[in-house]
Design a protein around this motif. Structure first.
Motif, mmCIF file in Angstrom:
data_model
loop_
_atom_site.group_PDB
_atom_site.id
_atom_site.type_symbol
_atom_site.label_atom_id
_atom_site.label_comp_id
_atom_site.label_asym_id
_atom_site.label_seq_id
_atom_site.Cartn_x
_atom_site.Cartn_y
_atom_site.Cartn_z
ATOM 1 N N ASN A 82 0.824 -1.216 0.000
ATOM 2 C CA ASN A 82 0.000 0.000 0.000
ATOM 3 C C ASN A 82 0.855 1.262 0.000
ATOM 4 N N VAL A 83 1.917 1.274 0.794
ATOM 5 C CA VAL A 83 2.778 2.459 0.855
ATOM 6 C C VAL A 83 3.511 2.658 -0.470
ATOM 7 N N VAL A 84 3.950 1.574 -1.088
ATOM 8 C CA VAL A 84 4.596 1.693 -2.406
ATOM 9 C C VAL A 84 3.613 2.284 -3.408
ATOM 10 N N LEU A 85 2.365 1.818 -3.384
ATOM 11 C CA LEU A 85 1.348 2.371 -4.286
ATOM 12 C C LEU A 85 1.110 3.851 -3.989
ATOM 13 N N LEU A 86 1.045 4.222 -2.717
ATOM 14 C CA LEU A 86 0.893 5.639 -2.348
ATOM 15 C C LEU A 86 2.058 6.460 -2.881
ATOM 16 N N ALA A 87 3.276 5.941 -2.749
ATOM 17 C CA ALA A 87 4.462 6.665 -3.233
ATOM 18 C C ALA A 87 4.428 6.826 -4.752
ATOM 19 N N VAL A 88 4.037 5.765 -5.454
ATOM 20 C CA VAL A 88 3.939 5.836 -6.923
ATOM 21 C C VAL A 88 2.877 6.861 -7.326
ATOM 22 N N LEU A 89 1.740 6.849 -6.644
ATOM 23 C CA LEU A 89 0.683 7.823 -6.945
ATOM 24 C C LEU A 89 1.155 9.250 -6.673
ATOM 25 N N SER A 90 1.888 9.451 -5.581
ATOM 26 C CA SER A 90 2.397 10.776 -5.251
ATOM 27 C C SER A 90 3.398 11.248 -6.304
ATOM 28 N N TYR A 91 4.298 10.358 -6.704
ATOM 29 C CA TYR A 91 5.279 10.686 -7.740
ATOM 30 C C TYR A 91 4.561 11.033 -9.046
ATOM 31 N N THR A 92 3.573 10.222 -9.400
ATOM 32 C CA THR A 92 2.800 10.462 -10.622
ATOM 33 C C THR A 92 2.075 11.798 -10.562
ATOM 34 N N ALA A 93 1.516 12.122 -9.399
ATOM 35 C CA ALA A 93 0.844 13.419 -9.231
ATOM 36 C C ALA A 93 1.833 14.566 -9.439
ATOM 37 N N GLY A 94 3.060 14.380 -8.969
ATOM 38 C CA GLY A 94 4.096 15.391 -9.186
ATOM 39 C C GLY A 94 4.416 15.569 -10.659
ATOM 40 N N VAL A 95 4.501 14.464 -11.385
ATOM 41 C CA VAL A 95 4.774 14.529 -12.829
ATOM 42 C C VAL A 95 3.615 15.222 -13.546
ATOM 43 N N ILE A 96 2.398 14.910 -13.152
ATOM 44 C CA ILE A 96 1.234 15.598 -13.731
ATOM 45 C C ILE A 96 1.319 17.090 -13.432
ATOM 46 N N GLY A 97 1.688 17.427 -12.185
ATOM 47 C CA GLY A 97 1.861 18.831 -11.819
ATOM 48 C C GLY A 97 2.883 19.523 -12.710
ATOM 49 N N TYR A 98 3.976 18.824 -13.015
ATOM 50 C CA TYR A 98 5.013 19.377 -13.896
ATOM 51 C C TYR A 98 4.415 19.733 -15.262
ATOM 52 N N PHE A 99 3.662 18.781 -15.842
ATOM 53 C CA PHE A 99 3.097 19.023 -17.167
ATOM 54 C C PHE A 99 1.993 20.081 -17.141
ATOM 55 N N VAL A 100 1.239 20.139 -16.057
ATOM 56 C CA VAL A 100 0.243 21.211 -15.915
ATOM 57 C C VAL A 100 0.957 22.560 -15.939
ATOM 58 N N GLY A 101 2.040 22.670 -15.167
ATOM 59 C CA GLY A 101 2.805 23.910 -15.155
ATOM 60 C C GLY A 101 3.409 24.237 -16.509
ATOM 61 N N ALA A 102 3.918 23.212 -17.190
ATOM 62 C CA ALA A 102 4.570 23.427 -18.480
ATOM 63 C C ALA A 102 3.599 23.876 -19.570
ATOM 64 N N TYR A 103 2.389 23.326 -19.556
ATOM 65 C CA TYR A 103 1.455 23.601 -20.640
ATOM 66 C C TYR A 103 0.414 24.673 -20.339
ATOM 67 N N PHE A 104 0.235 24.978 -19.082
ATOM 68 C CA PHE A 104 -0.796 25.959 -18.736
ATOM 69 C C PHE A 104 -0.228 27.196 -18.041
ATOM 70 N N ASN A 105 1.100 27.399 -18.147
ATOM 71 C CA ASN A 105 1.732 28.493 -17.414
ATOM 72 C C ASN A 105 1.364 29.887 -17.909
ATOM 73 N N SER A 106 0.760 29.996 -19.054
ATOM 74 C CA SER A 106 0.381 31.319 -19.555
ATOM 75 C C SER A 106 -1.116 31.585 -19.433
ATOM 76 N N THR A 107 -1.829 30.702 -18.772
ATOM 77 C CA THR A 107 -3.276 30.876 -18.624
ATOM 78 C C THR A 107 -3.599 31.706 -17.381
ATOM 79 N N PRO A 108 -4.745 32.359 -17.381
ATOM 80 C CA PRO A 108 -5.153 33.121 -16.193
ATOM 81 C C PRO A 108 -5.274 32.243 -14.945
ATOM 82 N N MET A 109 -5.706 30.998 -15.127
ATOM 83 C CA MET A 109 -5.845 30.082 -13.988
ATOM 84 C C MET A 109 -4.483 29.842 -13.328
ATOM 85 N N TYR A 110 -3.452 29.600 -14.141
ATOM 86 C CA TYR A 110 -2.125 29.371 -13.582
ATOM 87 C C TYR A 110 -1.609 30.641 -12.893
ATOM 88 N N ARG A 111 -1.845 31.784 -13.500
ATOM 89 C CA ARG A 111 -1.390 33.033 -12.866
ATOM 90 C C ARG A 111 -2.044 33.221 -11.501
#
Length: 196
Positions: free
Chosen positions: A94-123
């Motif tokens: 369970n903890v390994v799955l939690l860690a993988v999910l957390s890491y994946t959420a971080g990667v998603i966060g990276y791509f959200v920042g990369a692709y939406f950094n010029s939007t009003p929502m990101y600002r």
């Protein structure tokens, strides 16, 4: 007089240690409350969580959603839930799955920042939540990812910032792996406190 590189290294170390201490104080508070409630108040996590207790998919989904949205619920609460059967093998899975999910959420966060950094929502997000983190990035660069991965700093938010500033993806992915160290260490401490 100290060389600029040694000053920078000392500054990084202080930043990391200060945030690690904050994380361990938070963990101690959670552990103390958990152990005292279990011992003196007959705290039952199954009763407290109600119908969610035996629905792992729902629990993992809530955790993943929380991690994507700046880690609203601390991972330690989900690690406590993982203790429910008292089975070390299941707990580790369970903890390994939690860690993988957390890491994946971080990667998603990276791509959200990369692709939406010029939007009003990101600002808006940047103004409300990431302004201080950006100052830290200007001081520490990629080291900020390591600190966020190991401490209570909002990991997903820092990952979003890294994407927004176009930090090199490969380096980001490697540095983000330190997230697994936090989960391993905290999981060990929680398991040991659970069997007391």
């Amino acid at each position: 007089m100290k060389a600029p590189s040694s000053i920078k290294s000392l500054d990084r170390t202080r930043f990391l240690v200060r945030n690690l201490l904050r994380g361990f104080l938070w963990l101690i508070a959670i552990l103390t409350a958990y152990v005292l409630a279990k011992r003196y108040l007959n705290f039952d996590i199954a009763e407290w969580m109600g119908p969610l207790y035996d629905q792992p998919v729902t629990i993992f989904s809530i955790f993943f959603g929380s991690e994507v949205i700046f880690g609203i619920i601390p991972p330690e609460f989900f690690m406590l839930w993982s203790l429910r059967h008292g089975d070390l093998t299941l707990y580790v899975q369970n903890v390994v799955l939690l860690a993988v999910l957390s890491y994946t959420a971080g990667v998603i966060g990276y791509f959200v920042g990369a692709y939406f950094n010029s939007t009003p929502m990101y600002r808006l997000i940047k103004r409300r939540f990431l302004g201080k983190a950006e100052k830290h990035f200007n001081r520490f660069g990629g080291f900020l990812v390591v600190v966020a991965a190991l401490t209570p700093l909002p990991f997903s938010g820092i990952c979003m910032l890294m994407g927004a500033v176009k930090y090199e993806l490969r380096n980001f992915l490697w540095l983000s792996l330190t997230r697994f160290i936090r989960f391993s260490l905290y999981a060990f401490i929680l398991w040991e406190s659970h069997i007391i």
